[in-house]
Design an enzyme around this catalytic site. Structure first.
Site, PDB file in Angstrom:
ATOM      1  N   SER A  62       0.802  -1.217   0.211  1.00 33.19           N
ATOM      2  CA  SER A  62      -0.053   0.042  -0.007  1.00 33.19           C
ATOM      3  C   SER A  62       0.923   1.331  -0.143  1.00 33.19           C
ATOM      4  O   SER A  62       1.733   1.180   0.382  1.00 33.19           O
ATOM      5  CB  SER A  62      -0.799  -0.113   1.133  1.00 33.19           C
ATOM      6  N   TYR A 106      -1.649  -0.323  10.385  1.00 30.45           N
ATOM      7  CA  TYR A 106      -2.040  -1.051   9.096  1.00 30.45           C
ATOM      8  C   TYR A 106      -0.685  -0.283   8.252  1.00 30.45           C
ATOM      9  O   TYR A 106      -0.164  -1.274   7.525  1.00 30.45           O
ATOM     10  CB  TYR A 106      -3.427  -0.052   8.378  1.00 30.45           C
TER      11      TYR A 106
END
Length: 253
Positions: free
Chosen positions: A148, A161
């Site tokens: 990501s 995250y």
């Protein structure tokens, strides 16, 4: 775009029940790849396999939980029985559960670590022998990890995250030093704002609203956009490794 060199390959795709995993399965299958679909939701996998086969592709639904080593091992056995060894692995399983670190949501931290980092490692461990053997036989062998943009761009309340994705990005970089000399390609892809189910898992109303606002302002990517990049990357000549790609909506860039 046509990726004719993909025809005849065999892929394992985790997180195939939705989002980027599902889109990648559909895209690869449309170019002649046999796809083994891994995820926890058996009903979703069965429906996806049926859709792929109705469109002329080959798909195997393999319910599995990447947070459980025994489940992954059972999946490997089933895939080998049905398809034999694989030569393409896509780690697309992931969860995104943002909240302030001060909230101390240990359950969320553990779930993200177990899925995004340890889960990817379990899958890598399970299929590295296949990839190494395929490369040694002169075939193309690919490991693709879906990280990501959060791996290196900090967003408030996405600390854990982002940390799991940074770990996956580093893991890809390090694995390339081990597997590259064995002719196994390792690609790390870092999408930006992408329309998937991840946002639906957020239980923080304020953060969920912020994410919705970003989609309105930036016009996010679709899962198919990411899948197309994976198909492009893995269809290159076997001596070419597109090692790292950051894929962003134009307005986010």
């Amino acid at each position: 775009m046509s990726y004719t060199t993909l025809a005849g390959r065999t892929a394992v795709i985790t997180g195939a029940a939705s989002g980027m995993g599902e889109a990648t399965a559909r895209t690869l299958a449309s170019h002649g790849v046999r796809v083994a679909l891994l995820a926890r939701r058996a009903d979703r996998l069965t429906a996806l396999a049926a859709r792929i086969e109705a469109d002329g592709g080959q798909a195997l639904a393999v319910p599995a939980d990447v947070t459980d080593a025994a489940s992954v091992d059972a999946a490997v056995e089933r895939i080998h029985t049905a398809y034999g060894a694989v030569d393409l692995v896509v780690n697309a399983a992931g969860v995104m559960l943002p909240n302030p670190v001060t909230d101390g949501r240990v359950d969320e931290w553990q779930r993200m670590l177990d899925t995004n980092v340890a889960g990817a490692l379990r899958v890598i461990r399970a299929f590295i022998p296949d990839l190494v053997a395929a490369a040694a036989a002169g075939r193309t062998a690919d490991l693709v990890n879906l990280s990501s943009i959060g791996a290196h761009v900090a967003f408030p309340h996405y600390a854990v995250y982002g940390a799991t994705k940074a770990a996956l990005t580093y893991l890809s970089q390090s694995l390339r030093t081990e597997l590259g000399p064995l002719d196994v390609r390792v690609t790390n892809i870092e999408p930006g704002l992408t329309d998937t189910e991840l946002g639906g898992h957020i239980d923080n109303a304020e953060l969920a609203a912020q994410l919705d606002g970003m989609f309105d302002a930036l016009i996010g990517l679709s899962a198919d956009d990411v899948a197309d990049l994976i198909a492009y990357t893995t269809s290159r000549a076997r001596h070419v490794n597109l090692r790292q790609a950051v894929l962003l909506p134009t307005r986010q860039a």
